[in-house]
Design a protein around this motif. Structure first.
Motif, mmCIF file in Angstrom:
data_model
loop_
_atom_site.group_PDB
_atom_site.id
_atom_site.type_symbol
_atom_site.label_atom_id
_atom_site.label_comp_id
_atom_site.label_asym_id
_atom_site.label_seq_id
_atom_site.Cartn_x
_atom_site.Cartn_y
_atom_site.Cartn_z
ATOM 1 N N ARG A 123 0.815 -1.216 0.000
ATOM 2 C CA ARG A 123 0.000 0.000 0.000
ATOM 3 C C ARG A 123 0.845 1.261 0.000
ATOM 4 O O ARG A 123 2.034 1.224 0.258
ATOM 5 N N TRP A 124 0.144 2.369 -0.304
ATOM 6 C CA TRP A 124 0.752 3.692 -0.318
ATOM 7 C C TRP A 124 0.659 4.301 1.069
ATOM 8 O O TRP A 124 -0.352 4.153 1.749
ATOM 9 N N PHE A 125 1.719 5.024 1.461
ATOM 10 C CA PHE A 125 1.750 5.717 2.748
ATOM 11 C C PHE A 125 2.204 7.153 2.539
ATOM 12 O O PHE A 125 3.121 7.408 1.755
ATOM 13 N N ASP A 126 1.594 8.069 3.294
ATOM 14 C CA ASP A 126 2.148 9.414 3.368
ATOM 15 C C ASP A 126 3.484 9.296 4.087
ATOM 16 O O ASP A 126 3.615 8.497 5.020
ATOM 17 N N PRO A 127 4.494 10.062 3.669
ATOM 18 C CA PRO A 127 5.834 9.918 4.267
ATOM 19 C C PRO A 127 5.857 10.000 5.793
ATOM 20 O O PRO A 127 6.608 9.274 6.446
ATOM 21 N N GLY A 128 5.031 10.826 6.384
ATOM 22 C CA GLY A 128 5.007 10.960 7.831
ATOM 23 C C GLY A 128 4.344 9.801 8.557
ATOM 24 O O GLY A 128 4.434 9.702 9.782
ATOM 25 N N ASP A 129 3.670 8.920 7.819
ATOM 26 C CA ASP A 129 2.950 7.809 8.436
ATOM 27 C C ASP A 129 3.766 6.531 8.533
ATOM 28 O O ASP A 129 3.247 5.506 8.982
ATOM 29 N N VAL A 130 5.037 6.551 8.132
ATOM 30 C CA VAL A 130 5.823 5.320 8.143
ATOM 31 C C VAL A 130 6.650 5.147 9.418
ATOM 32 O O VAL A 130 7.175 4.069 9.662
ATOM 33 N N ASP A 131 6.754 6.193 10.232
ATOM 34 C CA ASP A 131 7.638 6.140 11.400
ATOM 35 C C ASP A 131 7.286 5.036 12.398
ATOM 36 O O ASP A 131 8.178 4.484 13.033
ATOM 37 N N ASP A 132 6.013 4.713 12.541
ATOM 38 C CA ASP A 132 5.603 3.712 13.524
ATOM 39 C C ASP A 132 5.438 2.310 12.936
ATOM 40 O O ASP A 132 5.068 1.386 13.656
ATOM 41 N N LEU A 133 5.714 2.149 11.655
ATOM 42 C CA LEU A 133 5.579 0.825 11.032
ATOM 43 C C LEU A 133 6.752 -0.064 11.433
ATOM 44 O O LEU A 133 7.892 0.410 11.511
ATOM 45 N N PRO A 134 6.510 -1.364 11.653
ATOM 46 C CA PRO A 134 7.635 -2.272 11.888
ATOM 47 C C PRO A 134 8.461 -2.405 10.614
ATOM 48 O O PRO A 134 7.936 -2.719 9.554
ATOM 49 N N MET A 135 9.759 -2.094 10.736
ATOM 50 C CA MET A 135 10.639 -2.025 9.574
ATOM 51 C C MET A 135 12.065 -2.267 10.062
ATOM 52 O O MET A 135 12.444 -1.748 11.112
ATOM 53 N N VAL A 136 12.857 -3.037 9.326
ATOM 54 C CA VAL A 136 14.252 -3.213 9.719
ATOM 55 C C VAL A 136 14.972 -1.875 9.597
ATOM 56 O O VAL A 136 14.611 -1.026 8.777
ATOM 57 N N ASN A 137 15.987 -1.685 10.430
ATOM 58 C CA ASN A 137 16.676 -0.395 10.501
ATOM 59 C C ASN A 137 17.216 0.076 9.165
ATOM 60 O O ASN A 137 17.158 1.260 8.842
ATOM 61 N N ASN A 138 17.760 -0.853 8.367
ATOM 62 C CA ASN A 138 18.377 -0.410 7.135
ATOM 63 C C ASN A 138 17.346 0.046 6.106
ATOM 64 O O ASN A 138 17.617 0.953 5.328
ATOM 65 N N ILE A 139 16.171 -0.542 6.094
ATOM 66 C CA ILE A 139 15.113 -0.058 5.206
ATOM 67 C C ILE A 139 14.646 1.307 5.689
ATOM 68 O O ILE A 139 14.448 2.233 4.898
ATOM 69 N N ARG A 140 14.481 1.464 6.993
ATOM 70 C CA ARG A 140 14.088 2.761 7.553
ATOM 71 C C ARG A 140 15.121 3.831 7.179
ATOM 72 O O ARG A 140 14.780 4.964 6.844
ATOM 73 N N ARG A 141 16.400 3.471 7.206
ATOM 74 C CA ARG A 141 17.462 4.409 6.837
ATOM 75 C C ARG A 141 17.291 4.865 5.386
ATOM 76 O O ARG A 141 17.469 6.042 5.072
ATOM 77 N N ARG A 142 16.937 3.960 4.500
ATOM 78 C CA ARG A 142 16.736 4.328 3.094
ATOM 79 C C ARG A 142 15.552 5.280 2.948
ATOM 80 O O ARG A 142 15.625 6.264 2.206
ATOM 81 N N VAL A 143 14.471 4.980 3.655
ATOM 82 C CA VAL A 143 13.299 5.863 3.619
ATOM 83 C C VAL A 143 13.673 7.233 4.177
ATOM 84 O O VAL A 143 13.327 8.269 3.598
ATOM 85 N N ASP A 144 14.403 7.257 5.288
ATOM 86 C CA ASP A 144 14.833 8.531 5.881
ATOM 87 C C ASP A 144 15.773 9.286 4.945
ATOM 88 O O ASP A 144 15.676 10.521 4.838
ATOM 89 N N ASP A 145 16.666 8.575 4.261
ATOM 90 C CA ASP A 145 17.561 9.229 3.306
ATOM 91 C C ASP A 145 16.752 9.869 2.185
ATOM 92 O O ASP A 145 17.027 10.995 1.766
ATOM 93 N N TRP A 146 15.728 9.171 1.700
ATOM 94 C CA TRP A 146 14.863 9.734 0.659
ATOM 95 C C TRP A 146 14.128 10.961 1.200
ATOM 96 O O TRP A 146 14.089 12.015 0.542
ATOM 97 N N ARG A 147 13.563 10.855 2.387
ATOM 98 C CA ARG A 147 12.807 11.979 2.954
ATOM 99 C C ARG A 147 13.693 13.193 3.212
ATOM 100 O O ARG A 147 13.206 14.316 3.170
ATOM 101 N N SER A 148 14.976 12.978 3.463
ATOM 102 C CA SER A 148 15.859 14.092 3.764
ATOM 103 C C SER A 148 16.128 14.969 2.544
ATOM 104 O O SER A 148 16.465 16.141 2.683
#
Length: 155
Positions: A123-148
């Protein structure tokens, strides 16, 4: 096949494999990010996977996104390169793969969202709605790098 991620874990098994892979941040016209819930570990993740012989990195990213989410995408940029030897994936078959992934940016061009044998939800998520999703750290890092919005990361 089950998979377990180890990051900076002294108990992690030693890597016995290194496979080039692509992951993809797919962003729609409303600025939402596409995520899939993986069937092997239950975590939310970006689409992506290992390159096949004879294909380019971009071809790999497009193929993996189509296979895992049902969407065809166009590659529009690069998010970063991720090759941390302290991040390994242990699979049930005994393979322990050292991370080596290039994360690309893409936009959807056709298709319809669908789950695959590798996902239980897409599914699609607004960028601010992904912070509380269960996600491995390295995937979260990629999302954060994109958001930055900074220059492509090299990690």
């Amino acid at each position: 096949m089950g998979r377990r991620d180890f990051e900076d874990d002294p108990e992690a098994p030693a890597a016995n494999s290194l496979v080039p892979a692509a992951s993809v941040v797919v962003v729609d016209g409303r600025g939402r990010i596409l995520l899939q819930r993986r069937s092997d570990n239950g975590m939310w993740a970006l689409p992506g996977g290992a390159m096949n012989l004879g294909e380019s990195l971009a071809d790999c990213a497009v193929r993996e996104t189509r296979e895992e989410t049902g969407l065809d995408v166009e590659i529009t940029g690069i998010v970063g390169t991720y090759s941390d030897p302290r991040h390994v994936f242990a699979y049930d078959d005994g393979e322990v793969r050292q991370e080596f992934s290039i994360c690309l940016l893409a936009r959807p061009v056709s298709g319809a969202i669908a789950v695959s044998e590798e996902s239980t939800d897409v599914r699609w998520f607004d960028p601010g709605d992904v912070d509380d999703l269960p996600m491995v750290n390295n995937i979260r890092r990629r999302v954060d790098d994109w958001r930055s919005g900074r220059m492509p990361a090299i990690r």
